[in-house]
Design a protein around this motif. Structure first.
Motif, PDB file in Angstrom:
ATOM      1  N   ALA A  84      27.832  39.393  16.842  1.00  0.00           N
ATOM      2  CA  ALA A  84      28.333  39.971  15.597  1.00  0.00           C
ATOM      3  C   ALA A  84      29.709  40.587  15.767  1.00  0.00           C
ATOM      4  CB  ALA A  84      27.343  41.032  15.102  1.00  0.00           C
ATOM      5  N   ASP A  85      29.960  41.207  16.906  1.00  0.00           N
ATOM      6  CA  ASP A  85      31.228  41.909  17.110  1.00  0.00           C
ATOM      7  C   ASP A  85      32.410  40.944  17.064  1.00  0.00           C
ATOM      8  OD1 ASP A  85      32.972  44.198  18.010  1.00  0.00           O
ATOM      9  OD2 ASP A  85      33.204  42.868  19.736  1.00  0.00           O
ATOM     10  N   LYS A  86      32.304  39.844  17.780  1.00  0.00           N
ATOM     11  CA  LYS A  86      33.427  38.906  17.808  1.00  0.00           C
ATOM     12  C   LYS A  86      33.603  38.203  16.462  1.00  0.00           C
ATOM     13  CE  LYS A  86      33.905  38.126  22.743  1.00  0.00           C
ATOM     14  NZ  LYS A  86      34.019  37.142  23.834  1.00  0.00           N
ATOM     15  N   ALA A  87      32.499  37.846  15.817  1.00  0.00           N
ATOM     16  CA  ALA A  87      32.596  37.225  14.500  1.00  0.00           C
ATOM     17  C   ALA A  87      33.289  38.170  13.520  1.00  0.00           C
ATOM     18  CB  ALA A  87      31.214  36.848  13.990  1.00  0.00           C
ATOM     19  N   TYR A  88      32.903  39.423  13.563  1.00  0.00           N
ATOM     20  CA  TYR A  88      33.491  40.413  12.645  1.00  0.00           C
ATOM     21  C   TYR A  88      34.978  40.613  12.920  1.00  0.00           C
ATOM     22  CZ  TYR A  88      34.442  44.837  10.322  1.00  0.00           C
ATOM     23  OH  TYR A  88      34.995  45.810   9.541  1.00  0.00           O
ATOM     24  N   ARG A  89      35.351  40.692  14.194  1.00  0.00           N
ATOM     25  CA  ARG A  89      36.760  40.906  14.540  1.00  0.00           C
ATOM     26  C   ARG A  89      37.635  39.760  14.040  1.00  0.00           C
ATOM     27  NH1 ARG A  89      36.334  41.503  20.721  1.00  0.00           N
ATOM     28  NH2 ARG A  89      38.591  41.137  20.603  1.00  0.00           N
ATOM     29  N   LEU A  90      37.145  38.534  14.116  1.00  0.00           N
ATOM     30  CA  LEU A  90      37.919  37.383  13.649  1.00  0.00           C
ATOM     31  C   LEU A  90      38.062  37.398  12.129  1.00  0.00           C
ATOM     32  CD1 LEU A  90      36.273  34.880  16.089  1.00  0.00           C
ATOM     33  CD2 LEU A  90      38.724  35.325  16.009  1.00  0.00           C
ATOM     34  N   ILE A  91      37.000  37.760  11.433  1.00  0.00           N
ATOM     35  CA  ILE A  91      37.066  37.875   9.975  1.00  0.00           C
ATOM     36  C   ILE A  91      38.034  38.981   9.576  1.00  0.00           C
ATOM     37  CG2 ILE A  91      35.747  38.610   7.952  1.00  0.00           C
ATOM     38  CD1 ILE A  91      33.378  37.072   9.124  1.00  0.00           C
ATOM     39  N   ASP A 125      41.450  25.927   3.459  1.00  0.00           N
ATOM     40  CA  ASP A 125      40.300  25.789   4.357  1.00  0.00           C
ATOM     41  C   ASP A 125      39.910  27.134   4.958  1.00  0.00           C
ATOM     42  OD1 ASP A 125      42.762  25.575   5.549  1.00  0.00           O
ATOM     43  OD2 ASP A 125      42.288  23.836   6.766  1.00  0.00           O
ATOM     44  N   ALA A 126      40.883  28.016   5.133  1.00  0.00           N
ATOM     45  CA  ALA A 126      40.560  29.364   5.605  1.00  0.00           C
ATOM     46  C   ALA A 126      39.841  30.157   4.513  1.00  0.00           C
ATOM     47  CB  ALA A 126      41.815  30.094   6.031  1.00  0.00           C
ATOM     48  N   ASN A 127      40.204  29.927   3.251  1.00  0.00           N
ATOM     49  CA  ASN A 127      39.524  30.607   2.154  1.00  0.00           C
ATOM     50  C   ASN A 127      38.085  30.133   1.993  1.00  0.00           C
ATOM     51  OD1 ASN A 127      42.535  31.197   0.793  1.00  0.00           O
ATOM     52  ND2 ASN A 127      40.950  32.676   0.310  1.00  0.00           N
ATOM     53  N   PHE A 128      37.806  28.896   2.359  1.00  0.00           N
ATOM     54  CA  PHE A 128      36.423  28.425   2.380  1.00  0.00           C
ATOM     55  C   PHE A 128      35.693  28.932   3.630  1.00  0.00           C
ATOM     56  CE2 PHE A 128      37.859  24.446  -0.107  1.00  0.00           C
ATOM     57  CZ  PHE A 128      37.634  25.076  -1.317  1.00  0.00           C
ATOM     58  N   GLY A 129      36.372  28.883   4.761  1.00  0.00           N
ATOM     59  CA  GLY A 129      35.733  29.170   6.032  1.00  0.00           C
ATOM     60  C   GLY A 129      35.386  30.622   6.259  1.00  0.00           C
ATOM     61  N   THR A 130      36.249  31.534   5.801  1.00  0.00           N
ATOM     62  CA  THR A 130      36.008  32.958   6.059  1.00  0.00           C
ATOM     63  C   THR A 130      34.751  33.462   5.364  1.00  0.00           C
ATOM     64  OG1 THR A 130      38.364  33.340   6.443  1.00  0.00           O
ATOM     65  CG2 THR A 130      37.015  35.273   5.934  1.00  0.00           C
ATOM     66  N   PRO A 131      34.554  33.214   4.060  1.00  0.00           N
ATOM     67  CA  PRO A 131      33.279  33.646   3.461  1.00  0.00           C
ATOM     68  C   PRO A 131      32.079  32.896   4.020  1.00  0.00           C
ATOM     69  CG  PRO A 131      34.625  32.451   1.856  1.00  0.00           C
ATOM     70  CD  PRO A 131      35.485  32.705   3.040  1.00  0.00           C
ATOM     71  N   ALA A 132      32.286  31.636   4.431  1.00  0.00           N
ATOM     72  CA  ALA A 132      31.186  30.909   5.072  1.00  0.00           C
ATOM     73  C   ALA A 132      30.743  31.618   6.344  1.00  0.00           C
ATOM     74  CB  ALA A 132      31.609  29.476   5.382  1.00  0.00           C
ATOM     75  N   ALA A 133      31.708  32.135   7.105  1.00  0.00           N
ATOM     76  CA  ALA A 133      31.373  32.877   8.320  1.00  0.00           C
ATOM     77  C   ALA A 133      30.613  34.153   7.988  1.00  0.00           C
ATOM     78  CB  ALA A 133      32.636  33.193   9.109  1.00  0.00           C
ATOM     79  N   MET A 134      31.017  34.826   6.919  1.00  0.00           N
ATOM     80  CA  MET A 134      30.304  36.044   6.510  1.00  0.00           C
ATOM     81  C   MET A 134      28.847  35.733   6.199  1.00  0.00           C
ATOM     82  SD  MET A 134      33.105  37.772   3.987  1.00  0.00           S
ATOM     83  CE  MET A 134      34.719  38.335   4.569  1.00  0.00           C
ATOM     84  N   ILE A 135      28.614  34.631   5.481  1.00  0.00           N
ATOM     85  CA  ILE A 135      27.239  34.258   5.148  1.00  0.00           C
ATOM     86  C   ILE A 135      26.444  33.915   6.401  1.00  0.00           C
ATOM     87  CG2 ILE A 135      25.822  32.524   3.985  1.00  0.00           C
ATOM     88  CD1 ILE A 135      27.088  34.597   2.117  1.00  0.00           C
ATOM     89  N   PRO A 153      27.177  42.881  11.890  1.00  0.00           N
ATOM     90  CA  PRO A 153      28.029  43.811  12.637  1.00  0.00           C
ATOM     91  C   PRO A 153      27.727  45.261  12.268  1.00  0.00           C
ATOM     92  CG  PRO A 153      29.266  42.863  10.823  1.00  0.00           C
ATOM     93  CD  PRO A 153      27.916  42.187  10.822  1.00  0.00           C
ATOM     94  N   SER A 154      28.047  46.152  13.160  1.00  0.00           N
ATOM     95  CA  SER A 154      27.782  47.576  12.909  1.00  0.00           C
ATOM     96  C   SER A 154      28.522  48.074  11.675  1.00  0.00           C
ATOM     97  CB  SER A 154      28.172  48.410  14.132  1.00  0.00           C
ATOM     98  OG  SER A 154      29.541  48.227  14.452  1.00  0.00           O
ATOM     99  N   ALA A 155      29.675  47.470  11.363  1.00  0.00           N
ATOM    100  CA  ALA A 155      30.461  47.897  10.199  1.00  0.00           C
ATOM    101  C   ALA A 155      29.722  47.650   8.889  1.00  0.00           C
ATOM    102  CB  ALA A 155      31.802  47.165  10.181  1.00  0.00           C
ATOM    103  N   TRP A 156      28.772  46.709   8.872  1.00  0.00           N
ATOM    104  CA  TRP A 156      28.022  46.400   7.658  1.00  0.00           C
ATOM    105  C   TRP A 156      26.590  46.889   7.709  1.00  0.00           C
ATOM    106  CZ3 TRP A 156      29.271  40.421   7.511  1.00  0.00           C
ATOM    107  CH2 TRP A 156      30.665  40.241   7.325  1.00  0.00           C
ATOM    108  N   ALA A 157      26.166  47.486   8.806  1.00  0.00           N
ATOM    109  CA  ALA A 157      24.735  47.696   9.048  1.00  0.00           C
ATOM    110  C   ALA A 157      24.118  48.779   8.175  1.00  0.00           C
ATOM    111  CB  ALA A 157      24.498  48.034  10.520  1.00  0.00           C
ATOM    112  N   ALA A 158      24.881  49.771   7.738  1.00  0.00           N
ATOM    113  CA  ALA A 158      24.295  50.909   7.020  1.00  0.00           C
ATOM    114  C   ALA A 158      23.560  50.454   5.764  1.00  0.00           C
ATOM    115  CB  ALA A 158      25.380  51.925   6.664  1.00  0.00           C
TER     116      ALA A 158
END
Length: 220
Positions: A84-91, A125-135, A153-158
């Motif tokens: 989660a940490d690396k995925a979040y940092r890239l987003i 393609d980045a506009n499609f890919g970034t929300p896809a990664a969030m999902i 990620p911890s930033a979304w966990a609460a």
């Protein structure tokens, strides 16, 4: 056939050679198509451990210093590996405001690629890919299998929620969570019949007729 791990680099082989013949940090992830968008490389024990390790090593070697769709693809792969940490940092890098045409996100949420000094162009393609990664961080699915919060990620966990998400296998879901755990899952069939719903090692089977909906609340 699954790819093989190079005895030279320890990565999944990208070339018809065990040597690293390309640019180590290149934005393309062609050898990882089996991880995402494919589904043959899984960290759940169904894929040989050396293949998962080789995929992880190659993704690690690619690094975190990229932009746009390349970051989105990396985030999708890290989400599949449940990092989660690396995925979040890239987003977060992709969502950084674009200033003067630099790499980042414009005021209208278009992803901008710096094509020259003071000149930014739109990367759809980045506009499609970034929300896809969030999902993918919130819901991992394949036909017959739905995993909740696999890379939260911890930033979304609460607390948080997502609605109307199509999942593979013919379902649409709404999901809410608090303190890193699901609090409510609503599953509607758009043609799918049966799926396992998995969280924290516990699995439940949901069986629905097309158009039917079920709500699950107890994930303790």
């Amino acid at each position: 056939h699954l790819p093989q791990v190079s005895p030279t680099t320890g990565w999944l082989e990208e070339w018809m050679s065990p040597e690293n013949l390309g640019e180590t940090t290149h934005r393309h992830l062609s050898p990882l198509v089996g991880l995402f968008p494919g589904d043959r490389i899984r960290p759940d024990g169904s894929t040989p451990k050396d293949i998962v390790a080789g995929a992880t090593a190659l993704l690690t070697a690619r690094g975190m210093d990229s932009f746009g769709w390349a970051n989105a693809w990396r985030a999708l792969c890290w989400a599949r590996l449940k990092n989660a940490d690396k995925a979040y940092r890239l987003i977060a890098t992709n969502l950084r405001p674009s200033v003067g045409g630099a790499n980042g996100t414009a005021f209208n949420l278009f992803d901008i690629y710096e094509a020259g000094p003071g000149r930014g162009i739109f990367q759809i393609d980045a506009n499609f890919g970034t929300p896809a990664a969030m999902i993918e961080m919130l819901l991992y699915s394949r036909p017959g299998h739905l995993e909740l919060l696999p890379a939260l990620p911890s930033a979304w966990a609460a607390s948080g929620s997502v609605e109307g998400v199509p999942v593979r296998g013919g379902f649409v879901v709404d999901l809410a969570w608090r303190q890193g755990r699901p609090t409510r899952l609503r599953v509607t069939s758009t043609g799918g019949r049966t799926t396992a719903v998995v969280f924290d090692g516990t699995s439940r089977t949901v069986t629905l007729e097309q158009g039917e909906t079920v709500t699950l609340k107890d994930f303790s």
